[in-house]
Design an enzyme around this catalytic site. Structure first.
Site, mmCIF file in Angstrom:
data_model
loop_
_atom_site.group_PDB
_atom_site.id
_atom_site.type_symbol
_atom_site.label_atom_id
_atom_site.label_comp_id
_atom_site.label_asym_id
_atom_site.label_seq_id
_atom_site.Cartn_x
_atom_site.Cartn_y
_atom_site.Cartn_z
ATOM 1 N N ASP A 46 4.298 -1.326 -3.056
ATOM 2 C CA ASP A 46 4.443 0.051 -2.592
ATOM 3 C C ASP A 46 5.913 0.372 -2.331
ATOM 4 O OD1 ASP A 46 3.269 2.599 -1.343
ATOM 5 O OD2 ASP A 46 4.350 1.752 0.358
ATOM 6 N N GLU A 118 -0.184 -1.499 -7.385
ATOM 7 C CA GLU A 118 0.955 -1.828 -6.524
ATOM 8 C C GLU A 118 1.169 -3.335 -6.447
ATOM 9 O OE1 GLU A 118 1.059 1.955 -3.446
ATOM 10 O OE2 GLU A 118 -0.140 0.183 -2.899
#
Length: 224
Positions: A46, A118
């Site tokens: 992220d 992610e």
């Protein structure tokens, strides 16, 4: 793994990073011997994704105001966007899921697939450094803005924030008010406060999904 590496456009030196990126917590918790899930990689991915998106936006839109850059980055890295990337890569076919999660449609659940993207970004970053991770992000996630196209508006939290600030300057505030289910199959309930003291709730299989659901319900309530 070779087939997935071809789809990713990256060949791992240490495939254990990729294996971990594909390991959902529901599967790790069922194993007799402890094994890491992809949650830590998701956290790192992220951050890498946010950095690369911000870098591209600054380069491609040198005159864009900071607020617009923030909104554009949110649209590019939101769950809906990453879910579409996961579908294009066929990640659902490769994720290791626990029995209950698999039976309950985990391979197609947007939150699981988005988190896996992610985690894969982090796996590429740890194995090969920033350059291949940035290349993957550019090709798979930032391709539209690099071609001059803006993404469709699918981030309900951003839309709600803009609507509330236009109407009174108040920013929405979120809270997770309930969690149900076992650790590998939780359902979260999020609440968002609206003007006048009213609150609206939404549910999801992740905190992000629950907040998006609450924001969508709030937009419907406010007519946004």
């Amino acid at each position: 793994m070779e087939a997935l590496e071809q789809r990713l456009g990256y060949t791992f030196t240490d495939r254990s990073y990729l294996e971990t990126a594909l390991t959902h917590s529901s599967y790790a918790n069922e194993l007799p011997q402890k094994r890491h899930s992809n949650e830590r990689l998701e956290f790192l991915g992220d951050a890498v994704l946010g950095f690369c998106a911000a870098k591209s936006i600054c380069r491609l839109y040198p005159e864009m105001p900071e607020g617009d850059m923030t909104r554009l980055r949110s649209e590019l890295v939101c769950e809906t966007s990453l879910h579409q990337v996961a579908l294009a890569l066929g990640l659902g076919d490769y994720i290791h899921l626990g029995r209950n999660e698999q039976c309950n449609g985990g391979r197609t659940r947007p939150s699981i697939l988005a988190d896996c993207v992610e985690a894969v970004i982090a796996a590429i970053f740890l194995d090969g450094g920033l350059e291949p991770a940035e290349r993957f992000i550019g090709e798979r996630i930032l391709g539209d803005i690099r071609a001059g196209h803006r993404p469709a508006r699918t981030d309900y939290k951003t839309q709600l924030q803009e609507l509330m600030q236009r109407e009174g300057g108040m920013a929405p505030t979120y809270a997770i008010v309930n969690e149900t289910g076992p650790d590998h199959d939780k359902t979260f309930t999020a609440s968002v406060a609206l003007p006048g003291g009213e609150s609206v709730q939404g549910t999801g299989k992740s905190k992000k999904e629950a907040e998006q659901s609450a924001a969508r319900a709030a937009l419907e309530r406010l007519g946004g």
